[in-house]
Design a protein around this motif. Structure first.
Motif, mmCIF file in Angstrom:
data_model
loop_
_atom_site.group_PDB
_atom_site.id
_atom_site.type_symbol
_atom_site.label_atom_id
_atom_site.label_comp_id
_atom_site.label_asym_id
_atom_site.label_seq_id
_atom_site.Cartn_x
_atom_site.Cartn_y
_atom_site.Cartn_z
ATOM 1 N N LEU A 46 -5.018 75.572 100.740
ATOM 2 C CA LEU A 46 -5.130 76.612 99.718
ATOM 3 C C LEU A 46 -6.375 76.346 98.894
ATOM 4 O O LEU A 46 -6.492 75.318 98.224
ATOM 5 N N LEU A 47 -7.336 77.265 98.964
ATOM 6 C CA LEU A 47 -8.591 77.147 98.223
ATOM 7 C C LEU A 47 -8.412 77.756 96.834
ATOM 8 O O LEU A 47 -7.585 78.638 96.644
ATOM 9 N N ALA A 48 -9.211 77.299 95.869
ATOM 10 C CA ALA A 48 -9.056 77.790 94.500
ATOM 11 C C ALA A 48 -10.355 78.287 93.886
ATOM 12 O O ALA A 48 -10.331 78.911 92.835
ATOM 13 N N ASN A 49 -11.497 78.006 94.510
ATOM 14 C CA ASN A 49 -12.789 78.325 93.917
ATOM 15 C C ASN A 49 -13.667 79.061 94.923
ATOM 16 O O ASN A 49 -13.564 78.843 96.126
ATOM 17 N N THR A 50 -14.563 79.893 94.442
ATOM 18 C CA THR A 50 -15.429 80.687 95.308
ATOM 19 C C THR A 50 -16.264 79.819 96.244
ATOM 20 O O THR A 50 -16.516 80.184 97.380
ATOM 21 N N ALA A 51 -16.702 78.647 95.790
ATOM 22 C CA ALA A 51 -17.565 77.787 96.606
ATOM 23 C C ALA A 51 -16.790 76.788 97.468
ATOM 24 O O ALA A 51 -17.392 75.980 98.172
ATOM 25 N N ASP A 52 -15.472 76.801 97.449
ATOM 26 C CA ASP A 52 -14.677 75.879 98.273
ATOM 27 C C ASP A 52 -14.892 76.154 99.758
ATOM 28 O O ASP A 52 -15.111 77.295 100.169
ATOM 29 N N ILE A 53 -14.785 75.090 100.563
ATOM 30 C CA ILE A 53 -14.787 75.213 102.024
ATOM 31 C C ILE A 53 -13.530 74.503 102.510
ATOM 32 O O ILE A 53 -13.298 73.340 102.162
ATOM 33 N N GLY A 54 -12.739 75.183 103.321
ATOM 34 C CA GLY A 54 -11.515 74.576 103.841
ATOM 35 C C GLY A 54 -11.818 73.449 104.812
ATOM 36 O O GLY A 54 -11.453 72.302 104.599
ATOM 37 N N VAL A 55 -12.520 73.770 105.901
ATOM 38 C CA VAL A 55 -12.864 72.776 106.923
ATOM 39 C C VAL A 55 -14.325 72.957 107.301
ATOM 40 O O VAL A 55 -14.737 74.032 107.727
ATOM 41 N N ASP A 56 -15.117 71.907 107.141
ATOM 42 C CA ASP A 56 -16.537 71.911 107.519
ATOM 43 C C ASP A 56 -16.652 71.247 108.890
ATOM 44 O O ASP A 56 -16.432 70.041 109.019
ATOM 45 N N LEU A 57 -16.974 72.036 109.898
ATOM 46 C CA LEU A 57 -17.063 71.532 111.268
ATOM 47 C C LEU A 57 -18.507 71.311 111.710
ATOM 48 O O LEU A 57 -18.833 71.458 112.879
ATOM 49 N N THR A 58 -19.368 70.925 110.778
ATOM 50 C CA THR A 58 -20.744 70.593 111.122
ATOM 51 C C THR A 58 -20.740 69.462 112.144
ATOM 52 O O THR A 58 -20.120 68.415 111.916
ATOM 53 N N ASP A 93 -6.444 82.478 98.392
ATOM 54 C CA ASP A 93 -5.572 82.689 97.240
ATOM 55 C C ASP A 93 -4.162 82.932 97.758
ATOM 56 O O ASP A 93 -3.937 83.848 98.553
ATOM 57 N N GLU A 94 -3.242 82.114 97.319
ATOM 58 C CA GLU A 94 -1.867 82.200 97.804
ATOM 59 C C GLU A 94 -1.202 83.528 97.436
ATOM 60 O O GLU A 94 -0.413 84.079 98.184
ATOM 61 N N SER A 95 -1.550 84.056 96.260
ATOM 62 C CA SER A 95 -0.942 85.308 95.811
ATOM 63 C C SER A 95 -1.570 86.524 96.503
ATOM 64 O O SER A 95 -1.118 87.637 96.343
ATOM 65 N N GLN A 96 -2.644 86.310 97.259
ATOM 66 C CA GLN A 96 -3.374 87.336 97.991
ATOM 67 C C GLN A 96 -4.000 88.379 97.067
ATOM 68 O O GLN A 96 -4.197 89.521 97.435
ATOM 69 N N VAL A 97 -4.320 87.970 95.829
ATOM 70 C CA VAL A 97 -4.955 88.862 94.872
ATOM 71 C C VAL A 97 -6.457 88.605 94.827
ATOM 72 O O VAL A 97 -7.259 89.517 94.924
ATOM 73 N N ALA A 98 -6.847 87.351 94.704
ATOM 74 C CA ALA A 98 -8.265 86.993 94.596
ATOM 75 C C ALA A 98 -8.827 86.628 95.970
ATOM 76 O O ALA A 98 -8.092 86.373 96.913
ATOM 77 N N VAL A 99 -10.150 86.588 96.068
ATOM 78 C CA VAL A 99 -10.841 86.190 97.292
ATOM 79 C C VAL A 99 -11.693 84.976 96.938
ATOM 80 O O VAL A 99 -12.523 85.040 96.035
ATOM 81 N N ARG A 100 -11.457 83.855 97.627
ATOM 82 C CA ARG A 100 -12.146 82.618 97.272
ATOM 83 C C ARG A 100 -12.530 81.820 98.511
ATOM 84 O O ARG A 100 -11.779 81.744 99.464
ATOM 85 N N ASN A 104 -8.088 85.965 102.595
ATOM 86 C CA ASN A 104 -8.531 85.997 101.198
ATOM 87 C C ASN A 104 -9.667 85.028 100.931
ATOM 88 O O ASN A 104 -9.716 84.391 99.882
ATOM 89 N N CYS A 105 -10.554 84.880 101.895
ATOM 90 C CA CYS A 105 -11.734 84.035 101.727
ATOM 91 C C CYS A 105 -12.967 84.933 101.633
ATOM 92 O O CYS A 105 -13.019 85.988 102.269
ATOM 93 N N VAL A 106 -13.956 84.498 100.847
ATOM 94 C CA VAL A 106 -15.226 85.221 100.771
ATOM 95 C C VAL A 106 -15.815 85.301 102.175
ATOM 96 O O VAL A 106 -16.291 86.336 102.613
ATOM 97 N N LYS A 107 -15.774 84.171 102.893
ATOM 98 C CA LYS A 107 -16.199 84.107 104.293
ATOM 99 C C LYS A 107 -15.076 83.422 105.060
ATOM 100 O O LYS A 107 -14.792 82.245 104.814
ATOM 101 N N GLY A 108 -14.466 84.133 105.987
ATOM 102 C CA GLY A 108 -13.392 83.515 106.769
ATOM 103 C C GLY A 108 -13.927 82.398 107.643
ATOM 104 O O GLY A 108 -13.574 81.249 107.509
ATOM 105 N N VAL A 109 -14.845 82.753 108.532
ATOM 106 C CA VAL A 109 -15.530 81.782 109.389
ATOM 107 C C VAL A 109 -17.013 82.035 109.201
ATOM 108 O O VAL A 109 -17.491 83.152 109.340
ATOM 109 N N HIS A 110 -17.755 80.989 108.855
ATOM 110 C CA HIS A 110 -19.190 81.130 108.585
ATOM 111 C C HIS A 110 -19.974 80.276 109.582
ATOM 112 O O HIS A 110 -19.708 79.074 109.714
ATOM 113 N N PHE A 111 -20.908 80.893 110.301
ATOM 114 C CA PHE A 111 -21.754 80.181 111.258
ATOM 115 C C PHE A 111 -23.139 80.025 110.641
ATOM 116 O O PHE A 111 -23.747 80.996 110.211
#
Length: 194
Positions: A126-138, A153-160, A185-192
Protein backbone atom coordinates in the motif's frame (compact mmCIF):
# COMPACT_ATOMS: atom_id res chain seq x y z
CA UNK A 1 7.50 -20.76 27.74
CA UNK A 2 6.86 -20.42 24.00
CA UNK A 3 10.34 -18.95 23.59
CA UNK A 4 12.04 -21.93 25.29
CA UNK A 5 10.04 -24.40 23.22
CA UNK A 6 10.94 -22.40 20.10
CA UNK A 7 14.66 -22.54 20.94
CA UNK A 8 14.32 -26.32 21.04
CA UNK A 9 12.28 -26.60 17.84
CA UNK A 10 13.95 -23.81 15.84
CA UNK A 11 17.48 -23.27 17.17
CA UNK A 12 19.74 -20.76 15.47
CA UNK A 13 20.23 -22.07 11.93
CA UNK A 14 23.40 -22.45 9.90
CA UNK A 15 22.18 -19.65 7.60
CA UNK A 16 21.55 -17.34 10.59
CA UNK A 17 25.03 -18.07 11.94
CA UNK A 18 26.55 -17.51 8.49
CA UNK A 19 24.69 -14.17 8.18
CA UNK A 20 25.71 -13.24 11.74
CA UNK A 21 22.05 -12.95 12.77
CA UNK A 22 20.61 -13.89 16.15
CA UNK A 23 16.83 -14.25 16.15
CA UNK A 24 14.87 -12.10 18.58
CA UNK A 25 11.89 -14.49 18.76
CA UNK A 26 12.77 -18.18 18.42
CA UNK A 27 9.12 -19.24 18.69
CA UNK A 28 8.66 -18.42 14.99
CA UNK A 29 9.76 -20.75 12.19
CA UNK A 30 12.76 -20.08 9.98
CA UNK A 31 12.08 -17.30 7.46
CA UNK A 32 9.18 -15.73 9.40
CA UNK A 33 9.90 -11.99 9.70
CA UNK A 34 8.62 -12.03 13.32
CA UNK A 35 11.61 -14.25 14.17
CA UNK A 36 13.76 -11.17 13.43
CA UNK A 37 11.69 -8.61 15.31
CA UNK A 38 8.76 -7.66 13.05
CA UNK A 39 5.79 -6.44 15.11
CA UNK A 40 3.31 -6.61 12.20
CA UNK A 41 1.09 -4.03 13.90
CA UNK A 42 1.01 -1.31 11.23
CA UNK A 43 2.81 1.27 13.38
CA UNK A 44 6.26 -0.17 14.15
CA UNK A 45 8.80 0.09 11.31
CA UNK A 46 9.28 -3.56 10.29
CA UNK A 47 11.74 -2.81 7.45
CA UNK A 48 14.79 -3.98 9.45
CA UNK A 49 13.16 -7.31 10.30
CA UNK A 50 12.22 -7.89 6.65
CA UNK A 51 15.75 -6.95 5.52
CA UNK A 52 17.22 -9.34 8.10
CA UNK A 53 15.02 -12.21 6.88
CA UNK A 54 16.19 -11.52 3.30
CA UNK A 55 19.83 -11.47 4.47
CA UNK A 56 19.40 -14.86 6.19
CA UNK A 57 17.76 -16.31 3.07
CA UNK A 58 20.70 -15.08 0.96
CA UNK A 59 22.97 -17.06 3.28
CA UNK A 60 21.05 -20.24 2.47
CA UNK A 61 18.05 -19.86 4.77
CA UNK A 62 14.35 -20.45 4.30
CA UNK A 63 12.11 -18.36 2.05
CA UNK A 64 10.97 -15.12 3.68
CA UNK A 65 7.49 -15.52 5.15
CA UNK A 66 5.16 -12.58 5.76
CA UNK A 67 2.37 -13.28 8.27
CA UNK A 68 -1.11 -11.80 7.97
CA UNK A 69 -1.19 -8.20 9.14
CA UNK A 70 0.23 -4.80 8.31
CA UNK A 71 3.98 -4.28 8.23
CA UNK A 72 4.95 -0.62 8.23
CA UNK A 73 7.92 -0.18 5.88
CA UNK A 74 9.54 3.23 6.44
CA UNK A 75 12.89 2.51 4.74
CA UNK A 76 13.67 0.78 1.44
CA UNK A 77 14.21 -2.99 1.66
CA UNK A 78 16.66 -4.47 -0.86
CA UNK A 79 16.69 -7.94 -2.37
CA UNK A 80 19.22 -9.88 -4.44
CA UNK A 81 19.19 -12.86 -6.75
CA UNK A 82 17.03 -15.81 -5.76
CA UNK A 83 15.12 -13.94 -3.05
CA UNK A 84 11.72 -15.48 -2.30
CA UNK A 85 9.12 -13.52 -0.32
CA UNK A 86 5.76 -15.19 0.38
CA UNK A 87 2.78 -13.80 2.23
CA UNK A 88 -0.54 -15.21 3.37
CA UNK A 89 -2.58 -13.46 0.68
CA UNK A 90 -2.46 -10.16 -1.19
CA UNK A 91 -5.11 -8.63 1.09
CA UNK A 92 -3.77 -10.23 4.28
CA UNK A 93 0.01 -9.69 4.30
CA UNK A 94 0.51 -5.98 3.63
CA UNK A 95 3.64 -3.83 3.35
CA UNK A 96 2.43 -0.33 4.17
CA UNK A 97 4.29 2.92 3.40
CA UNK A 98 3.76 5.72 5.96
CA UNK A 99 2.56 9.10 4.73
CA UNK A 100 5.13 11.81 4.19
CA UNK A 101 8.13 9.58 3.51
CA UNK A 102 8.19 9.09 -0.27
CA UNK A 103 10.24 5.97 -0.90
CA UNK A 104 10.70 2.68 -2.73
CA UNK A 105 9.40 -0.34 -0.81
CA UNK A 106 11.38 -3.17 -2.51
CA UNK A 107 14.47 -2.55 -4.67
CA UNK A 108 17.15 -4.74 -6.22
CA UNK A 109 20.20 -4.71 -3.93
CA UNK A 110 22.67 -3.76 -6.62
CA UNK A 111 21.10 -1.99 -9.57
CA UNK A 112 24.45 -1.85 -11.37
CA UNK A 113 24.58 -5.65 -11.60
CA UNK A 114 22.32 -8.35 -12.89
CA UNK A 115 19.82 -9.64 -10.27
CA UNK A 116 18.25 -12.96 -11.15
CA UNK A 117 15.46 -15.27 -10.09
CA UNK A 118 13.43 -13.54 -7.35
CA UNK A 119 9.93 -14.76 -6.43
CA UNK A 120 7.27 -12.51 -4.84
CA UNK A 121 3.98 -14.20 -3.93
CA UNK A 122 0.77 -13.54 -2.05
CA UNK A 123 1.28 -10.14 -0.45
CA UNK A 124 0.21 -6.56 -0.97
CA UNK A 125 1.90 -3.15 -0.95
CA UNK A 126 0.00 0.00 0.00
CA UNK A 127 1.60 3.23 -1.21
CA UNK A 128 0.91 6.55 0.52
CA UNK A 129 2.81 9.24 -1.42
CA UNK A 130 2.88 10.41 -5.03
CA UNK A 131 6.62 9.65 -5.37
CA UNK A 132 6.45 6.14 -3.80
CA UNK A 133 7.52 3.12 -5.85
CA UNK A 134 6.16 -0.29 -4.88
CA UNK A 135 8.80 -2.50 -6.54
CA UNK A 136 11.88 -1.21 -8.40
CA UNK A 137 13.00 -3.91 -10.83
CA UNK A 138 16.04 -2.07 -12.19
CA UNK A 139 18.44 -4.73 -13.54
CA UNK A 140 16.16 -7.59 -12.48
CA UNK A 141 15.48 -10.55 -14.75
CA UNK A 142 13.57 -13.79 -14.33
CA UNK A 143 11.47 -12.45 -11.47
CA UNK A 144 8.15 -14.16 -10.88
CA UNK A 145 5.44 -12.05 -9.24
CA UNK A 146 2.25 -13.96 -8.38
CA UNK A 147 -0.88 -12.77 -6.63
CA UNK A 148 0.64 -9.44 -5.59
CA UNK A 149 -1.47 -6.34 -5.05
CA UNK A 150 0.07 -2.84 -5.26
CA UNK A 151 -2.38 -0.07 -4.52
CA UNK A 152 -1.77 3.66 -4.49
CA UNK A 153 -4.66 4.15 -2.09
CA UNK A 154 -6.58 1.50 -0.18
CA UNK A 155 -9.79 3.54 -0.17
CA UNK A 156 -9.49 3.89 -3.99
CA UNK A 157 -10.05 7.65 -3.73
CA UNK A 158 -6.56 9.08 -4.28
CA UNK A 159 -3.95 8.18 -6.91
CA UNK A 160 -0.41 7.73 -5.60
CA UNK A 161 2.97 6.36 -6.59
CA UNK A 162 4.31 3.96 -9.18
CA UNK A 163 3.42 0.29 -8.83
CA UNK A 164 6.37 -1.31 -10.64
CA UNK A 165 9.41 0.42 -12.18
CA UNK A 166 11.51 -1.25 -14.88
CA UNK A 167 14.75 0.54 -15.67
CA UNK A 168 16.87 -1.07 -18.38
CA UNK A 169 19.32 1.84 -18.65
CA UNK A 170 21.90 0.11 -16.42
CA UNK A 171 21.44 -3.61 -17.11
CA UNK A 172 18.80 -5.52 -18.99
CA UNK A 173 15.42 -6.51 -17.56
CA UNK A 174 14.03 -9.61 -19.27
CA UNK A 175 11.95 -12.74 -18.75
CA UNK A 176 10.02 -11.32 -15.81
CA UNK A 177 6.60 -12.91 -15.33
CA UNK A 178 3.51 -11.54 -13.66
CA UNK A 179 0.45 -13.62 -12.74
CA UNK A 180 -2.61 -12.16 -11.05
CA UNK A 181 -0.87 -8.87 -10.20
CA UNK A 182 -3.31 -6.12 -9.26
CA UNK A 183 -1.95 -2.56 -9.58
CA UNK A 184 -4.50 0.18 -8.88
CA UNK A 185 -4.76 3.85 -8.03
CA UNK A 186 -1.16 4.57 -8.98
CA UNK A 187 0.04 7.62 -10.91
CA UNK A 188 1.98 5.10 -13.03
CA UNK A 189 0.97 1.45 -12.75
CA UNK A 190 3.99 0.06 -14.58
CA UNK A 191 6.71 2.49 -15.67
CA UNK A 192 9.42 1.54 -18.19
CA UNK A 193 12.56 3.69 -18.25
CA UNK A 194 15.34 3.13 -20.81
Amino acid sequence: TAEEIGRGLYPRSTAEISANVTPTAYRYVYGDVRRYGAAVNGTTNDATALQTAITVQAAGGAAVSLPSGRMRIATTVTFGSNTTIRGQGNKSSLLVVPTGSAMTVLRAANTALFNDGAVFEDFGILLANTADIGVDLTSVSRLSMRSVRIWGDESQVAVRGTGVLFDASVASCYANSFFDVDIRNCVKGVHFRE
